[in-house]
Design an enzyme around this catalytic site. Structure first.
Site, short mmCIF file in Angstrom:
data_model
loop_
_atom_site.label_atom_id
_atom_site.label_comp_id
_atom_site.label_asym_id
_atom_site.label_seq_id
_atom_site.Cartn_x
_atom_site.Cartn_y
_atom_site.Cartn_z
CD GLU A 7 -4.78 -7.99 1.81
OE1 GLU A 7 -5.65 -7.21 2.25
OE2 GLU A 7 -3.57 -7.76 1.95
CD GLU A 67 -2.74 -1.38 2.43
OE1 GLU A 67 -2.72 -0.49 3.28
OE2 GLU A 67 -3.44 -2.42 2.54
O1 9MR Z 1 -7.44 -8.01 8.76
C1 9MR Z 1 -6.43 -7.23 9.37
C2 9MR Z 1 -6.90 -6.66 10.70
O2 9MR Z 1 -7.13 -7.70 11.62
C3 9MR Z 1 -5.85 -5.71 11.25
O3 9MR Z 1 -6.37 -5.06 12.41
C4 9MR Z 1 -5.46 -4.66 10.22
C5 9MR Z 1 -4.30 -3.79 10.71
O4 9MR Z 1 -3.12 -4.53 10.90
O5 9MR Z 1 -5.06 -5.29 9.01
C6 9MR Z 1 -6.06 -6.09 8.42
O6 9MR Z 1 -5.58 -6.63 7.22
C7 9MR Z 1 -5.25 -5.69 6.20
C8 9MR Z 1 -4.04 -6.21 5.47
O7 9MR Z 1 -2.99 -6.45 6.38
C9 9MR Z 1 -3.59 -5.24 4.39
N1 9MR Z 1 -4.69 -4.94 3.49
C10 9MR Z 1 -5.94 -4.51 4.10
C11 9MR Z 1 -6.38 -5.55 5.16
C12 9MR Z 1 -7.72 -5.18 5.76
O8 9MR Z 1 -7.62 -3.97 6.44
#
Ligand code: 9MR
Length: 371
Positions: free
Chosen positions: A280, A167
């Site tokens: 994802e 990102e």
């Molecule tokens: O699903 C993840 C959530 O449990 C966490 O709190 C968050 C922050 O670390 O990240 C979420 O996963 C993200 C992923 O790492 C990167 N792309 C977006 C995902 C959804 O927010």
């Protein structure tokens, strides 16, 4: 492809952690594997076409809830930890690393002959609090690179593919090169991002290295498609060792999806010589009426529409869902429905029963051209 996992690198993981991980794996081995249901699994359907089906896992339920573990083992041949490899959990204080949960997941993958994705080494959103001042200072780039090196080296030989940088593109921030407004990117620009990939290659020469990002699927996201394409072109022209683009695929039922625009975008990424993985997948139903059957039908139809276009592109190597079951989706908290009903966003429902979305994925694999 499965044979990439060698012996556990005892040099890089201390003895106590290893014993704890082995104990956890022993306990989970006793949980056992559910009988295969009669219907062909997603992994078999994907493998038949030369594709890979994987899912995100979370150590909490994975090591405590048998139906969840069974569901993962039934359908997935690849796993990626939801949070366990991120910077905050793996390096909670300046002096202390903690790979406990990440190691358990790596061990679980090895024991069950699953491919393992690493997520993620460089991400503006997850550094632990102790890094804040350093990241803002002139030493920030060095710290981020050290972290990436340490993390990737720790799992060297076990992770098949890394989301090295996650990102980094945010056109709305108005920074040069559409990079996100984050100190290491502001100071080092795209050369710093290339350095992240060089560091990753050095830390694990055999792992495939991915750039991972979101929101490139819908008609209104043309500015992000252009920005990401331009960014990947530049990275490649600098000779950065990047193997693939991870398309997050956080879909939204009822958003305007134009098949031709997406097809064209995928082919432009492929023309750069990059592999593509949907990394994802989930489908938010926030725009849909409450009726469950209706939501399930629309979510499944959108999944199928999206995957049919995706799998037509020969550079696509597989699909990873951001969870197997609605039960643990980030969307319930991350993006709640106004009526507070639980979202119906993943292949299995809260009780691990297959939903129309599961069948949509199965159907898309069945109709995918062979690789
Ligand atoms: O699903 C993840 C959530 O449990 C966490 O709190 C968050 C922050 O670390 O990240 C979420 O996963 C993200 C992923 O790492 C990167 N792309 C977006 C995902 C959804 O927010």
């Amino acid at each position: 492809m499965r044979n990439y996992i060698g012996h556990w690198p005892t040099k890089r993981i201390d003895r106590r952690t290893l014993l704890l991980a082995a104990g956890a794996a022993f306990a989970s081995a006793h949980v056992g594997r559910a009988d295969e249901p009669s219907e062909t699994s997603l992994r078999q359907r994907a493998e038949k076409k030369g594709l890979v089906f994987g899912t995100q896992v979370n150590a909490g339920p994975l090591f405590s809830l048998k139906p969840y573990q069974d569901a993962v083992l039934r359908d997935a041949s690849m796993i990626v930890p939801e949070n366990e490899m991120k910077w905050r959990p793996t390096h909670p204080t300046a002096l202390q690393s903690n790979y406990f949960n990440a190691n358990r997941i790596a061990k679980f993958a090895e024991d069950n002959k699953l491919l393992l994705r690493g997520h993620t080494a460089v991400w503006h959103q997850n550094p632990p609090a102790w890094t804040n001042d350093i990241i803002a200072s002139d030493d920030g780039q060095k710290l981020v690179l050290e972290h990436a090196r340490e993390l990737i080296n720790h799992f060297s030989g076990h992770v098949m593919e890394w989301d090295v940088v996650n990102e980094a593109i945010a056109p709305e921030d108005g920074m040069p090169g559409n990079l996100r407004n984050w100190a290491p990117y502001n100071k080092g620009g795209i050369d710093f991002i290339a350095d992240c990939f060089y560091a990753a290659r050095e830390a694990d020469p055999k792992a495939n290295l991915y750039y991972n990002d979101f929101s490139v699927y819908y008609r209104s996201q043309g500015h992000r498609r252009d920005a990401i394409l331009g960014f990947l072109e530049k990275l490649k022209s600098k000779g950065a060792p990047i193997d693939g683009f991870g398309i997050q695929s956080h879909l939204i039922a009822k958003a305007e999806f134009d098949e031709n625009i997406y097809r064209h975008f995928l082919s432009e990424i492929a023309d750069l010589g990059l592999k593509i993985r949907a990394t994802e997948l989930d489908v938010s139903d926030v725009r849909l009426e409450p009726d469950i059957n209706l939501r399930d039908t629309i979510v499944a139809a959108h999944t199928k529409q999206y995957l049919d276009v995706l799998f037509d592109e020969p550079a696509v190597v597989g699909l990873v869902t951001w969870g197997m079951t609605d039960r643990f989706s980030w969307l319930h908290e991350g993006w709640p429905r106004k009526d507070r009903l639980r979202q119906r966003c993943l292949p299995l429902d809260d009780n691990f029963t297959r939903k129309p979305m599961w069948h949509a994925i199965a159907n898309a694999f069945d109709h995918a051209p062979s690789r």
